[in-house]
Design a protein around this motif. Structure first.
Motif, PDB file in Angstrom:
ATOM      1  N   ILE A  42     -58.771  13.346  14.220  1.00  0.00           N
ATOM      2  CA  ILE A  42     -57.370  13.638  13.925  1.00  0.00           C
ATOM      3  C   ILE A  42     -56.442  13.288  15.080  1.00  0.00           C
ATOM      4  N   ASN A  43     -56.977  12.787  16.171  1.00  0.00           N
ATOM      5  CA  ASN A  43     -56.205  12.566  17.386  1.00  0.00           C
ATOM      6  C   ASN A  43     -55.734  11.121  17.507  1.00  0.00           C
ATOM      7  N   ARG A  44     -54.494  10.934  18.005  1.00  0.00           N
ATOM      8  CA  ARG A  44     -53.899   9.617  18.177  1.00  0.00           C
ATOM      9  C   ARG A  44     -53.329   9.494  19.589  1.00  0.00           C
ATOM     10  N   ILE A  45     -53.562   8.323  20.194  1.00  0.00           N
ATOM     11  CA  ILE A  45     -53.137   8.067  21.578  1.00  0.00           C
ATOM     12  C   ILE A  45     -52.568   6.661  21.663  1.00  0.00           C
ATOM     13  N   ILE A  46     -51.503   6.480  22.430  1.00  0.00           N
ATOM     14  CA  ILE A  46     -50.981   5.143  22.737  1.00  0.00           C
ATOM     15  C   ILE A  46     -50.944   4.972  24.250  1.00  0.00           C
ATOM     16  N   LEU A  47     -51.505   3.859  24.720  1.00  0.00           N
ATOM     17  CA  LEU A  47     -51.472   3.507  26.141  1.00  0.00           C
ATOM     18  C   LEU A  47     -50.563   2.299  26.301  1.00  0.00           C
ATOM     19  N   GLY A  48     -49.446   2.488  27.011  1.00  0.00           N
ATOM     20  CA  GLY A  48     -48.380   1.490  27.040  1.00  0.00           C
ATOM     21  C   GLY A  48     -48.549   0.358  28.025  1.00  0.00           C
ATOM     22  N   ALA A  49     -49.616   0.415  28.886  1.00  0.00           N
ATOM     23  CA  ALA A  49     -49.833  -0.628  29.906  1.00  0.00           C
ATOM     24  C   ALA A  49     -48.526  -0.864  30.677  1.00  0.00           C
ATOM     25  N   ASP A  50     -48.163  -2.132  30.899  1.00  0.00           N
ATOM     26  CA  ASP A  50     -46.894  -2.462  31.564  1.00  0.00           C
ATOM     27  C   ASP A  50     -45.939  -3.165  30.602  1.00  0.00           C
ATOM     28  N   MET A  51     -46.089  -2.893  29.317  1.00  0.00           N
ATOM     29  CA  MET A  51     -45.280  -3.577  28.321  1.00  0.00           C
ATOM     30  C   MET A  51     -43.786  -3.326  28.556  1.00  0.00           C
ATOM     31  N   GLU A  52     -42.999  -4.378  28.303  1.00  0.00           N
ATOM     32  CA  GLU A  52     -41.556  -4.307  28.488  1.00  0.00           C
ATOM     33  C   GLU A  52     -40.830  -4.549  27.171  1.00  0.00           C
TER      34      GLU A  52
ATOM     35  N   SER B 112     -50.822  -5.626  20.998  1.00  0.00           N
ATOM     36  CA  SER B 112     -50.217  -6.781  21.653  1.00  0.00           C
ATOM     37  C   SER B 112     -51.331  -7.538  22.387  1.00  0.00           C
ATOM     38  N   PRO B 113     -51.062  -8.781  22.853  1.00  0.00           N
ATOM     39  CA  PRO B 113     -49.787  -9.499  22.864  1.00  0.00           C
ATOM     40  C   PRO B 113     -49.464 -10.119  21.513  1.00  0.00           C
ATOM     41  N   SER B 114     -48.204 -10.468  21.335  1.00  0.00           N
ATOM     42  CA  SER B 114     -47.729 -11.048  20.080  1.00  0.00           C
ATOM     43  C   SER B 114     -48.115 -12.519  19.979  1.00  0.00           C
ATOM     44  N   PRO B 115     -48.099 -13.090  18.779  1.00  0.00           N
ATOM     45  CA  PRO B 115     -48.395 -14.517  18.638  1.00  0.00           C
ATOM     46  C   PRO B 115     -47.504 -15.416  19.489  1.00  0.00           C
ATOM     47  N   LYS B 116     -46.212 -15.100  19.564  1.00  0.00           N
ATOM     48  CA  LYS B 116     -45.314 -15.919  20.371  1.00  0.00           C
ATOM     49  C   LYS B 116     -45.689 -15.842  21.842  1.00  0.00           C
ATOM     50  N   THR B 117     -46.076 -14.655  22.298  1.00  0.00           N
ATOM     51  CA  THR B 117     -46.489 -14.495  23.699  1.00  0.00           C
ATOM     52  C   THR B 117     -47.738 -15.308  23.983  1.00  0.00           C
ATOM     53  N   GLN B 118     -48.685 -15.291  23.061  1.00  0.00           N
ATOM     54  CA  GLN B 118     -49.911 -16.075  23.247  1.00  0.00           C
ATOM     55  C   GLN B 118     -49.610 -17.565  23.356  1.00  0.00           C
ATOM     56  N   GLU B 119     -48.740 -18.057  22.504  1.00  0.00           N
ATOM     57  CA  GLU B 119     -48.406 -19.476  22.513  1.00  0.00           C
ATOM     58  C   GLU B 119     -47.743 -19.876  23.828  1.00  0.00           C
ATOM     59  N   SER B 120     -46.808 -19.055  24.298  1.00  0.00           N
ATOM     60  CA  SER B 120     -46.131 -19.371  25.560  1.00  0.00           C
ATOM     61  C   SER B 120     -47.088 -19.250  26.745  1.00  0.00           C
TER      62      SER B 120
ATOM     63  N   PHE C 224     -45.242  -8.837  29.519  1.00  0.00           N
ATOM     64  CA  PHE C 224     -45.187  -9.056  28.077  1.00  0.00           C
ATOM     65  C   PHE C 224     -46.552  -9.465  27.512  1.00  0.00           C
ATOM     66  N   LYS C 225     -47.456  -9.874  28.392  1.00  0.00           N
ATOM     67  CA  LYS C 225     -48.815 -10.232  27.980  1.00  0.00           C
ATOM     68  C   LYS C 225     -49.734  -9.007  27.952  1.00  0.00           C
ATOM     69  N   SER C 226     -49.202  -7.841  28.315  1.00  0.00           N
ATOM     70  CA  SER C 226     -50.006  -6.626  28.389  1.00  0.00           C
ATOM     71  C   SER C 226     -50.624  -6.269  27.044  1.00  0.00           C
ATOM     72  N   VAL C 227     -51.806  -5.655  27.120  1.00  0.00           N
ATOM     73  CA  VAL C 227     -52.487  -5.146  25.929  1.00  0.00           C
ATOM     74  C   VAL C 227     -52.131  -3.666  25.769  1.00  0.00           C
ATOM     75  N   VAL C 228     -51.269  -3.375  24.817  1.00  0.00           N
ATOM     76  CA  VAL C 228     -50.955  -1.989  24.462  1.00  0.00           C
ATOM     77  C   VAL C 228     -52.011  -1.517  23.464  1.00  0.00           C
ATOM     78  N   LEU C 229     -52.531  -0.309  23.664  1.00  0.00           N
ATOM     79  CA  LEU C 229     -53.636   0.188  22.833  1.00  0.00           C
ATOM     80  C   LEU C 229     -53.208   1.369  21.974  1.00  0.00           C
ATOM     81  N   TYR C 230     -53.686   1.348  20.727  1.00  0.00           N
ATOM     82  CA  TYR C 230     -53.552   2.470  19.807  1.00  0.00           C
ATOM     83  C   TYR C 230     -54.960   2.990  19.521  1.00  0.00           C
TER      84      TYR C 230
END
Length: 364
Positions: free
Chosen positions: A209-219, A164-172, A198-204
């Protein structure tokens, strides 16, 4: 800090909390030569960066910090980040993307000019310092957007991807910045970005072999699948494999949750961390703790929920609050640290280290 020394054979994901209001951060050791910092937090008593304190405690060379990610522009994710960036000569700075970078820099400069009048946000003052450091290094920030690779080392099988953020979020976002610049000329006006989460950067993140997701303050917006978690869940083709570590979004709040995150993105019994929020709406609430425990027994929180006791302000501080029409709330500082670590190559369980006020939740 009372923690074991960093082990060169291990990957580490360290969540640092301050109890809310003073920030949160995640520090990742991808390997001994590649460290990443996501957001920032401080000790309000000393003003020291808790991230810097942690890295110094672990005897880490700041030259190995490769990436500093600013997920969004709330004060509690920005405090102390400019000092960290200054100490990290090889780090690239990642910011949440808008389409018109010059417009965004203009807004930062306008807000920074108000510092002497006590009407500016600490977030934008920190950002201005970061942009000055970038200029001195002849660099531009990396603007994160949906499905973008931010860091990659193919030989070591390391990838960090923004969901993230999504294209719509960037435009707004561009429209909002333009409105803020027009509206921000009033002397008593403080900058307020709407729907900043909603502008938060969620990371993958993938390391071997390890996978992590950091959710920031995404809603989550259940009515709009072009923004927030719904857009991530419906459009993230870059996700390859479920994650066994999840930094839960937005202090474990209800608006940062959907069961689809656990059903579609995470392994069974994932290792989850929550940063506490002790300002106004106390987070996480008991209802959500029960919800998260229905998904995993490996749920950790940086500190308990404790309200602060108000202290008497001096006359000057009272006048400033009255002039900017602001309210104040005393927030108790509660340092807590959660560190997940495991051997980079082995399919083993994650070990957990706790420091400060951090604790593990147990099903009732």
């Amino acid at each position: 800090m009372n923690l074991p020394a960093s082990n060169n054979q291990e990957i580490e994901i360290t969540t640092i909390g301050s109890g809310g209001g003073y920030g949160e951060a995640v520090v990742l050791k991808l390997d001994p030569d590649n460290w990443v910092v996501v957001d920032s937090c401080i000790d309000p008593k000393s003003g020291d960066s808790l991230v810097i304190r942690y890295l110094e405690n672990q005897n880490i060379d700041f030259g190995t910090v490769r990436l500093i990610v600013l997920t969004h522009y709330h004060d509690d994710h920005v405090n102390g980040i400019s000092n960290l960036f200054k100490r990290s000569p090889n780090a690239r700075l990642v910011v949440s993307s808008c389409q018109n970078r010059n417009l965004f820099i203009n807004l930062i400069n306008i807000n920074s000019a108000k510092l002497k009048k006590q009407n500016a946000n600490s977030a934008t003052s920190e950002l201005k310092e970061c942009f000055e450091i970038l200029e001195s290094r002849n660099q531009h920030p990396i603007s994160a957007t949906h499905n973008q690779i931010l860091f990659s080392d193919l030989e070591k099988e390391i990838n960090i991807i923004a969901l993230s953020p999504s294209p719509k979020t960037q435009e707004s976002y561009d429209h909002e910045i333009g409105r803020l610049i027009n509206d921000f000329g009033k002397p008593s006006k403080r900058l307020k970005m709407y729907s900043a989460n909603f502008k938060s950067v969620v990371l993958y993140i993938s390391v071997g072999i390890n996978r992590i997701i950091l959710g920031a303050d995404m809603e989550l917006d259940e009515k709009d699948d072009e923004i927030g978690w719904l857009h991530i869940l419906n459009n993230s083709a870059v996700i390859a494999g479920r994650s066994s570590v999840f930094k839960i979004a937005h202090h474990g709040s209800e608006n940062g949750y959907t069961n689809r995150i656990f059903d579609e993105l995470l392994t069974d019994e994932p290792n989850c961390s929550i940063t506490s929020w002790n300002l106004n709406d106390y987070l996480p609430q008991a209802k959500m703790i029960s919800t998260y425990l229905s998904h995993t027994s490996k749920l950790f929180q940086t500190s308990a929920i404790v309200g602060g006791k108000d202290i008497e302000l001096d006359k000057i501080s009272k006048k400033i609050l009255k002039r900017v029409n602001a309210k104040r709330k005393t927030v108790k500082f509660q340092y807590g640290l959660i560190r997940f670590r495991k051997n980079i190559e082995e399919e083993s369980e994650w070990n957990t280290d706790l420091d400060g006020e951090a604790f593990m939740h147990h099903p009732s």
